[in-house]
Design a protein around this motif. Structure first.
Motif, mmCIF file in Angstrom:
data_model
loop_
_atom_site.group_PDB
_atom_site.id
_atom_site.type_symbol
_atom_site.label_atom_id
_atom_site.label_comp_id
_atom_site.label_asym_id
_atom_site.label_seq_id
_atom_site.Cartn_x
_atom_site.Cartn_y
_atom_site.Cartn_z
ATOM 1 N N LYS A 14 47.699 -3.048 41.603
ATOM 2 C CA LYS A 14 47.771 -3.619 40.257
ATOM 3 C C LYS A 14 48.875 -2.938 39.471
ATOM 4 O O LYS A 14 49.204 -1.775 39.729
ATOM 5 C CB LYS A 14 46.426 -3.469 39.540
ATOM 6 N N ALA A 16 51.741 -3.317 35.681
ATOM 7 C CA ALA A 16 52.168 -3.961 34.437
ATOM 8 C C ALA A 16 53.296 -3.150 33.833
ATOM 9 O O ALA A 16 53.461 -1.964 34.144
ATOM 10 C CB ALA A 16 51.002 -4.030 33.442
ATOM 11 N N LEU A 25 49.150 -0.505 28.385
ATOM 12 C CA LEU A 25 49.877 -1.589 29.026
ATOM 13 C C LEU A 25 50.548 -2.458 27.979
ATOM 14 O O LEU A 25 49.963 -2.764 26.942
ATOM 15 C CB LEU A 25 48.921 -2.443 29.875
ATOM 16 N N ARG A 29 47.673 -6.673 32.962
ATOM 17 C CA ARG A 29 48.075 -6.274 34.303
ATOM 18 C C ARG A 29 47.881 -7.424 35.304
ATOM 19 O O ARG A 29 47.095 -8.344 35.075
ATOM 20 C CB ARG A 29 47.293 -5.039 34.757
ATOM 21 N N ASN A 235 43.157 1.766 33.848
ATOM 22 C CA ASN A 235 44.595 1.582 33.613
ATOM 23 C C ASN A 235 45.349 2.908 33.625
ATOM 24 O O ASN A 235 46.584 2.920 33.524
ATOM 25 C CB ASN A 235 44.842 0.885 32.269
ATOM 26 N N ILE A 238 48.270 3.329 36.202
ATOM 27 C CA ILE A 238 49.459 2.535 35.870
ATOM 28 C C ILE A 238 50.263 3.231 34.780
ATOM 29 O O ILE A 238 51.488 3.380 34.881
ATOM 30 C CB ILE A 238 49.049 1.123 35.416
#
Length: 248
Positions: A14, A16, A25, A29, A235, A238
């Motif tokens: 995953k 973004a 983000l 995503r 998240n 990421i």
């Protein structure tokens, strides 16, 4: 500068674009399933699909990997992906798959920890802090006065004669259809073992299960360290990957 974060997991890939000022983000995503077997080429194709899903320019990509990464490039362990990853120069492979974009690679839990220490539950905390991500396995990120000790991989500590993650990961909960109470006792035993070794002031519990922290954290007892859920939840990897890419 537009920087993407991509999080390679045992079940999904995953990513973004990331707002580095806010630590969040920049848009929703996008996720694809991790191929099985999770070979280098197959996973790299999944990373490419995630990055190409988003319109607009991309200057750098930060990518997490579920294992030890040394020298910012070379994979040393691959517990939850195909063993053919071992000794692969992941930075070169993924950069080539992304058309030559600059790529930064780091351990997945380390990336999550970097994000939590700046924007989440570890913000401003000194002393020894341990972030633990519960998912397909158990990842770990160890910080001493805000400084990362990379590639700890404490999910592979021995517990009951096996890797701890075989006993206390979210996957173990699902595979054995454990109740929250039963699983919390397993997590408590694991935390007690880690606490005995490292004496942290704070445990941050991350991974997808952090969204349901209210179901199990109140059931964990006899741990001296403070225990809190990750604020960036799933998240964090990421965001931390993009943060790391922005610094290189």
């Amino acid at each position: 500068m537009q920087i993407f974060g991509v999080d390679i997991g045992g079940s999904g890939i995953k990513g973004a674009p990331v707002d580095l000022e806010q630590g969040e983000l920049a848009t929703e995503r996008f996720k694809v399933l991790t191929p099985h077997p999770a070979t280098p080429d197959g996973v790299a194709d999944g990373v490419r699909q995630v990055v190409e899903h988003f319109d607009g320019p991309c200057d750098r990509v930060g990518i997490t990997f579920p294992g030890v990464v040394t020298g910012g490039a070379t994979v040393r362990t691959a517990a939850n992906v195909d063993k053919s990853w071992i000794d692969v120069d992941a930075r070169t492979l993924l950069s080539e798959k992304l058309g030559g974009l600059p790529v930064t690679i780091l351990n997945d839990a380390d990336a999550a920890g970097v994000a939590e220490m700046q924007f989440g539950a570890g913000r401003g905390r000194k002393g020894t802090v341990l972030l633990l991500t519960f998912g397909t396995g158990i990842g770990s990120a160890l910080f001493v006065d805000g400084n990362l000790v990379p590639n700890t991989e404490l999910g592979h500590l021995e517990l009951n004669g096996h890797d701890a993650e075989k006993h206390a990961s979210t996957k173990a909960k699902e595979d054995h259809d454990l109740s929250w109470e039963h699983w919390a006792r397993r997590v408590q035993k694991y935390l007690a073992h880690v606490e005995m070794l490292f004496s942290p002031e704070l445990f941050i519990i991350g991974g997808g299960v952090s969204r349901k922290a209210h179901k199990f954290l109140p059931l964990i007892e006899h741990i001296r360290a403070e225990i809190v859920p990750a604020e960036l939840q799933n998240n964090a990897g990421i965001v931390g990957a993009a943060m790391t890419a922005s610094r290189t």
